[in-house]
Design a protein around this motif. Structure first.
Motif, mmCIF file in Angstrom:
data_model
loop_
_atom_site.group_PDB
_atom_site.id
_atom_site.type_symbol
_atom_site.label_atom_id
_atom_site.label_comp_id
_atom_site.label_asym_id
_atom_site.label_seq_id
_atom_site.Cartn_x
_atom_site.Cartn_y
_atom_site.Cartn_z
ATOM 1 N N VAL A 318 20.209 -21.845 -2.815
ATOM 2 C CA VAL A 318 20.636 -21.731 -4.211
ATOM 3 C C VAL A 318 19.633 -22.425 -5.122
ATOM 4 N N ALA A 319 19.217 -23.626 -4.726
ATOM 5 C CA ALA A 319 18.249 -24.379 -5.531
ATOM 6 C C ALA A 319 16.923 -23.647 -5.636
ATOM 7 N N LEU A 323 19.951 -17.197 -3.956
ATOM 8 C CA LEU A 323 21.287 -16.665 -4.176
ATOM 9 C C LEU A 323 22.006 -17.584 -5.144
ATOM 10 N N THR A 324 23.145 -17.124 -5.691
ATOM 11 C CA THR A 324 23.878 -17.930 -6.654
ATOM 12 C C THR A 324 24.800 -18.911 -5.946
ATOM 13 N N GLY A 354 28.270 -30.570 1.277
ATOM 14 C CA GLY A 354 27.036 -30.011 1.828
ATOM 15 C C GLY A 354 26.211 -29.275 0.795
ATOM 16 N N LEU A 355 26.859 -28.481 -0.061
ATOM 17 C CA LEU A 355 26.137 -27.761 -1.116
ATOM 18 C C LEU A 355 25.486 -28.730 -2.091
ATOM 19 N N ARG A 360 19.900 -30.501 -4.055
ATOM 20 C CA ARG A 360 18.861 -31.474 -4.435
ATOM 21 C C ARG A 360 17.550 -31.235 -3.694
ATOM 22 N N ARG A 361 17.560 -30.276 -2.725
ATOM 23 C CA ARG A 361 16.347 -30.005 -1.940
ATOM 24 C C ARG A 361 16.166 -28.497 -1.800
ATOM 25 N N PRO A 362 15.467 -27.869 -2.738
ATOM 26 C CA PRO A 362 15.239 -26.417 -2.659
ATOM 27 C C PRO A 362 14.601 -26.028 -1.331
#
Length: 369
Positions: A318-319, A323-324, A354-355, A360-362
């Motif tokens: 997401v990051a 995906l959203t 977890g999300l 915080r880490r793409p």
């Protein structure tokens, strides 16, 4: 409440016991659930699970066919264990005399139950299963589980679990001890009785794990209260030497490889509907497959850690804009609900945590956690 579960007003001892445990059991059950230990009621003043329907006493009646469980009622002991605080509040507020049992398997616990009842030891080959004890060895003085577990530990050059001050230890009303450990890995350690001629760790030393329960500290029965020893209130990880002994003595099931389980279609549709392409769809399937595979077993399988890792990975995607967040949450929720039905609140907390960490880490394309 049935007559079986009620205390008689004329029985002063039972009345005193009820007064002493009222309010404490609910607090104990809530505390256990906050630690991730599913709980179930124990019959008033006893060590055995509380029954909830006449069918429970009928031969052939099983948890799988009992309407109580699907209706959110306690029944069949650890099969009814829950982390749902609303259900816990309802059960123990209505029946404060109930004790608290913890389902060891879903909680990821391995508890060493040491018996203190003095007795004549059995044949030498049953004292420490799998370890020969010659006739020249003097067994004078060995009469309880404290002795046998100490001998086993000494043979391995380790301190006895009964002396392990790094973990939660609970003194039982009979003078025995429950030594609590965390499994530390997804292996499904099995229960055993120290008096068994089959699987056993040591004479008068039981093992509580998958398929069993343990009495929560603070619980009071007609025999007394289960009291915590020392200052430690959390289980330590199962020591490596003890894990080796449990494996040696058959406390793991026969190896099996579960068949692959597909990711629920609705979980994949959530990503496709959000604009995810074929590459994202394949990546999603790979990330969610371990979570879906947890449905192969009814408990354990490292579900919490597996779901947390999947949520962390999808958070990274997401990051990175792959995906959203909404589609990631929906995919995780659908898969978790299929793998562990009835544990929505627990899964929701794991997914959210977890999300948040993953965001915080793409996660760049092609990278792995």
């Amino acid at each position: 409440m049935s007559a079986e579960l009620q205390f008689s007003a004329s029985d002063s001892a039972s009345a005193a016991l009820r007064a002493s445990v009222a309010g404490h059991s609910l607090a104990t059950a809530q505390w256990c659930a906050r630690l991730g230990w599913p709980v179930h009621p124990l019959a008033a003043g006893r060590k055995t699970p509380a029954s909830n329907c006449r069918d429970c006493r009928t031969p052939g009646h099983t948890a799988a066919g009992c309407a109580c469980l699907s209706a959110g009622r306690w029944c069949h002991g650890f099969h009814a264990a829950t982390l749902d605080q609303r259900r816990i509040d309802h059960w123990w507020s209505k029946h404060p005399e109930f004790g608290v049992g913890v389902a060891c398997g879903p909680a990821g616990l391995v508890v060493i139950d040491i018996d203190a009842h003095e007795a004549q030891p059995p044949a030498r080959d049953r004292l420490l299963p799998g370890i020969p004890i010659g006739d020249h060895v003097d067994l004078t003085g060995i009469s309880t589980g404290f002795h046998t577990i100490a001998v086993l530990a000494a043979l391995r050059g380790m301190p006895s679990p009964a002396e392990d001050t790094t973990t939660l230890r609970v003194r039982t009303p009979s003078g025995g001890m429950h030594v609590w450990y965390r499994a530390g890995d997804p292996r499904r350690w099995q229960c055993s009785a120290g008096s068994s001629q089959g699987r056993a760790l040591a004479w008068q030393v039981d093992v509580r794990a998958h398929g069993g329960y343990i009495i929560a500290p603070g619980t009071t029965t007609s025999a007394g209260t289960y009291k915590v020893l020392g200052e430690v209130r959390q289980p330590a990880v199962l020591p490596g030497w003890l894990a080796q002994e449990l494996e040696r003595t058959g406390h793991l099931p026969a190896p099996s490889v579960p068949a692959p389980r597909p990711v629920p279609p609705r979980a994949r549709q959530a990503v496709l509907a959000a604009g995810g392409g074929a590459d994202t769809d394949r990546l999603l399937a790979a990330v969610l497959a371990p979570v879906a595979a947890c449905a192969q077993v009814s408990e354990g399988a490292g579900f919490s850690d597996t779901l947390n890792r999947a949520a962390y990975t999808l958070g990274g995607l997401v990051a990175a804009g792959r995906l959203t967040q909404e589609s990631a949450e929906r995919a995780l929720t659908e898969t978790a609900a299929t793998a562990r039905p009835g544990q929505d609140r627990r899964a929701e907390q794991i997914i959210r945590s977890g999300l948040a960490a993953g965001l915080r880490r793409p996660l760049n394309p092609g990278s792995r956690r």
